[in-house]
Design a protein around this motif. Structure first.
Motif, PDB file in Angstrom:
ATOM      1  N   LEU A 186       0.802  -1.128  -0.120  1.00  0.00           N
ATOM      2  CA  LEU A 186       0.199  -0.040   0.047  1.00  0.00           C
ATOM      3  C   LEU A 186       0.896   1.237  -0.061  1.00  0.00           C
ATOM      4  O   LEU A 186       1.572   1.394   0.709  1.00  0.00           O
ATOM      5  CB  LEU A 186      -0.809   0.014   1.335  1.00  0.00           C
ATOM      6  N   TRP A 187       0.586   2.142  -1.019  1.00  0.00           N
ATOM      7  CA  TRP A 187       1.520   3.535  -0.897  1.00  0.00           C
ATOM      8  C   TRP A 187       0.927   4.390  -0.064  1.00  0.00           C
ATOM      9  O   TRP A 187      -0.125   4.215   0.348  1.00  0.00           O
ATOM     10  CB  TRP A 187       1.646   3.794  -2.340  1.00  0.00           C
ATOM     11  N   ASN A 188       1.720   5.456   0.133  1.00  0.00           N
ATOM     12  CA  ASN A 188       1.644   6.160   1.401  1.00  0.00           C
ATOM     13  C   ASN A 188       0.264   7.137   0.942  1.00  0.00           C
ATOM     14  O   ASN A 188      -0.083   7.806   1.950  1.00  0.00           O
ATOM     15  CB  ASN A 188       2.979   7.303   1.182  1.00  0.00           C
ATOM     16  N   ASP A 189      -0.082   7.540  -0.238  1.00  0.00           N
ATOM     17  CA  ASP A 189      -1.188   8.107  -0.799  1.00  0.00           C
ATOM     18  C   ASP A 189      -2.517   7.527  -0.489  1.00  0.00           C
ATOM     19  O   ASP A 189      -3.540   8.099  -0.676  1.00  0.00           O
ATOM     20  CB  ASP A 189      -1.201   9.061  -1.964  1.00  0.00           C
ATOM     21  N   LYS A 190      -2.448   6.213   0.200  1.00  0.00           N
ATOM     22  CA  LYS A 190      -3.699   5.580   0.521  1.00  0.00           C
ATOM     23  C   LYS A 190      -3.934   5.122   2.014  1.00  0.00           C
ATOM     24  O   LYS A 190      -4.182   3.994   2.019  1.00  0.00           O
ATOM     25  CB  LYS A 190      -3.787   4.330  -0.546  1.00  0.00           C
ATOM     26  N   HIS A 191      -3.507   6.050   2.843  1.00  0.00           N
ATOM     27  CA  HIS A 191      -3.412   5.595   4.040  1.00  0.00           C
ATOM     28  C   HIS A 191      -4.623   5.861   4.984  1.00  0.00           C
ATOM     29  O   HIS A 191      -4.726   5.264   6.154  1.00  0.00           O
ATOM     30  CB  HIS A 191      -2.145   6.419   5.005  1.00  0.00           C
ATOM     31  N   ALA A 192      -5.371   6.456   4.504  1.00  0.00           N
ATOM     32  CA  ALA A 192      -6.907   6.475   5.106  1.00  0.00           C
ATOM     33  C   ALA A 192      -7.436   5.250   5.301  1.00  0.00           C
ATOM     34  O   ALA A 192      -7.421   4.450   4.371  1.00  0.00           O
ATOM     35  CB  ALA A 192      -7.843   7.543   4.432  1.00  0.00           C
ATOM     36  N   LYS A 193      -8.340   4.774   6.381  1.00  0.00           N
ATOM     37  CA  LYS A 193      -8.891   3.637   6.775  1.00  0.00           C
ATOM     38  C   LYS A 193      -9.771   3.142   5.563  1.00  0.00           C
ATOM     39  O   LYS A 193      -9.729   2.098   4.861  1.00  0.00           O
ATOM     40  CB  LYS A 193      -9.555   3.459   7.876  1.00  0.00           C
ATOM     41  N   ASN A 194     -10.526   4.310   4.948  1.00  0.00           N
ATOM     42  CA  ASN A 194     -11.447   3.826   3.877  1.00  0.00           C
ATOM     43  C   ASN A 194     -10.829   3.781   2.362  1.00  0.00           C
ATOM     44  O   ASN A 194     -11.564   3.363   1.450  1.00  0.00           O
ATOM     45  CB  ASN A 194     -12.542   4.755   3.582  1.00  0.00           C
TER      46      ASN A 194
ATOM     47  N   LEU B 183      -1.755   3.846  12.587  1.00  0.00           N
ATOM     48  CA  LEU B 183      -2.947   2.906  13.283  1.00  0.00           C
ATOM     49  C   LEU B 183      -4.295   2.953  12.618  1.00  0.00           C
ATOM     50  O   LEU B 183      -4.933   1.855  12.455  1.00  0.00           O
ATOM     51  CB  LEU B 183      -3.140   3.472  14.828  1.00  0.00           C
ATOM     52  N   GLU B 184      -4.508   4.035  12.027  1.00  0.00           N
ATOM     53  CA  GLU B 184      -5.991   3.949  11.228  1.00  0.00           C
ATOM     54  C   GLU B 184      -5.651   3.293  10.049  1.00  0.00           C
ATOM     55  O   GLU B 184      -6.372   2.504   9.516  1.00  0.00           O
ATOM     56  CB  GLU B 184      -6.264   5.421  10.739  1.00  0.00           C
ATOM     57  N   THR B 185      -4.379   3.278   9.395  1.00  0.00           N
ATOM     58  CA  THR B 185      -3.927   2.316   8.256  1.00  0.00           C
ATOM     59  C   THR B 185      -4.181   1.264   8.402  1.00  0.00           C
ATOM     60  O   THR B 185      -4.777   0.180   7.723  1.00  0.00           O
ATOM     61  CB  THR B 185      -2.680   2.693   7.542  1.00  0.00           C
ATOM     62  N   TRP B 186      -3.612   0.718   9.441  1.00  0.00           N
ATOM     63  CA  TRP B 186      -3.721  -0.682   9.959  1.00  0.00           C
ATOM     64  C   TRP B 186      -5.229  -1.307  10.075  1.00  0.00           C
ATOM     65  O   TRP B 186      -5.407  -2.384   9.804  1.00  0.00           O
ATOM     66  CB  TRP B 186      -2.668  -0.868  11.468  1.00  0.00           C
ATOM     67  N   GLN B 187      -5.956  -0.221  10.533  1.00  0.00           N
ATOM     68  CA  GLN B 187      -7.410  -1.131  10.532  1.00  0.00           C
ATOM     69  C   GLN B 187      -7.859  -1.338   9.417  1.00  0.00           C
ATOM     70  O   GLN B 187      -8.652  -2.284   8.960  1.00  0.00           O
ATOM     71  CB  GLN B 187      -8.186   0.194  11.321  1.00  0.00           C
ATOM     72  N   GLY B 188      -7.455  -0.448   8.328  1.00  0.00           N
ATOM     73  CA  GLY B 188      -7.865  -0.928   6.775  1.00  0.00           C
ATOM     74  C   GLY B 188      -7.181  -2.134   6.467  1.00  0.00           C
ATOM     75  O   GLY B 188      -7.847  -3.118   5.650  1.00  0.00           O
ATOM     76  N   MET B 189      -6.023  -2.365   6.827  1.00  0.00           N
ATOM     77  CA  MET B 189      -5.526  -3.588   6.714  1.00  0.00           C
ATOM     78  C   MET B 189      -5.893  -4.904   7.113  1.00  0.00           C
ATOM     79  O   MET B 189      -6.078  -5.861   6.700  1.00  0.00           O
ATOM     80  CB  MET B 189      -3.757  -3.551   7.084  1.00  0.00           C
TER      81      MET B 189
END
Length: 315
Positions: free
Chosen positions: A112-120, A161-167
């Motif tokens: 996942l690249w840096n510009d897609k870090h929001a959970k959604n 941490l938000e990104t990880w929720q998406g993961m």
């Protein structure tokens, strides 16, 4: 030296080599078994893979994947950032259609690249990567970097941490068998552990004799996290790096009748790491695979580590 030995000991306790990714044929038809390592989620990862960062010549990528699988590789590493997922997907499709392997024989990683870090954004980003790869799932999905950015590359205020929720959601949906991180330090990993349901299965970091990363690796092993080593040959392009004619390195290679690059890969494997050398050269790919018929002594591993200057090739 004490730190390194404790790392090896931890590896021995943490990751028992527990399988094989098939009986493959390496140089000259030589029989090659690629061991696998059990991750903390029960999945298995081949302990050597094909890196694809910087695969500049797009037409060669598809062919390279075909050659790699024919040579015996089962672990292929890519990323959205590399802009080569579509061509890699074509190569994967080729080898599946040829019947060289089944999908379950392959271990495919993307990031996942840096510009897609929001959970959604995480699940849609992975679905886009899967579409390019022509796959229903990846075996490993990594957060490429802890830093979030906007599409224009400027910093974004999004906690990983938000990104990880998406993961975690991506894993729950079956789009990624395992999830992990890349370029994270111990403090960042511990924040994920403390505030999340799933511990990262992998941390992918730069490791070679001039950047041995002993503390980070030790910390990962203590937390039951596997370490994938990228830029394993960065040793020689690092600022002030040694020549391949260095007598200490040459003598080890000559002792085993191996190339310098094979010794570098074996050095990482002896440390319990999973190197992902990159190449689009058919003979070089075979050479990089031919590292399972010899072992370095602890003294030789220490000799290789003695070149450490904590130097990144990207810094």
């Amino acid at each position: 030296m004490k730190l390194f030995l404790s790392t090896v000991a931890l590896f021995a306790l943490f990751n028992v080599i527990s399988g094989h990714a098939g009986h493959n044929h390496g140089p000259g038809g030589k029989h090659v078994n690629i061991p696998t390592k059990q991750l903390n989620d029960g999945n298995h990862i081949p302990i050597l893979g094909l890196g694809t960062f910087g695969f500049g010549d797009i037409p060669k990528i598809r062919q390279a994947i075909n050659w790699a699988v024919e040579a015996g590789y089962r672990h292929i590493d890519t990323a959205a950032l590399y802009d080569n997922e579509a061509e890699i997907g074509k190569g994967i499709s080729d080898v599946l259609k040829k019947g060289l392997v089944k999908r379950e024989d392959l271990f495919i990683t993307t990031k996942l690249w840096n510009d897609k870090h929001a959970k959604n954004q995480v699940v849609p980003a992975l679905k886009e990567s899967l579409s390019k790869l022509g796959l229903q799932y990846v075996d490993l999905y990594l957060i490429h970097s802890p830093e979030a950015s906007k599409e224009d590359g400027s910093p974004a205020d999004i906690d990983y941490l938000e990104t990880w929720q998406g993961m975690e959601e991506a894993q729950k949906l079956g789009l990624a068998k395992s999830i992990g991180v890349s370029n994270f330090d111990t403090e960042q990993i511990d924040r994920i552990k403390a505030h999340s349901k799933v511990v990262p299965a992998v941390n992918q970091i730069e490791v070679h004799p001039m950047n041995t990363q002993e503390k980070t690796i030790k910390d990962c092993f203590e937390r039951n996290i596997a370490v994938v080593a990228y830029s394993p040959f960065g040793f020689f392009v690092s600022r002030g790096g040694p020549s391949k004619d260095d007598p200490k390195i040459k003598s080890i290679a000559q002792k085993y009748g191996k190339s310098i690059n094979q010794v570098l890969l074996r050095y990482l494997i002896e440390r319990g790491l999973i190197p992902i050398p990159k190449s689009t050269n058919q003979n070089r790919m075979k050479e990089n695979l031919d590292v399972f018929d010899f072992h370095l002594t602890p003294e030789e591993v220490s000799t290789m580590s003695s070149f450490n200057t904590n130097t990144s090739i990207f810094g």
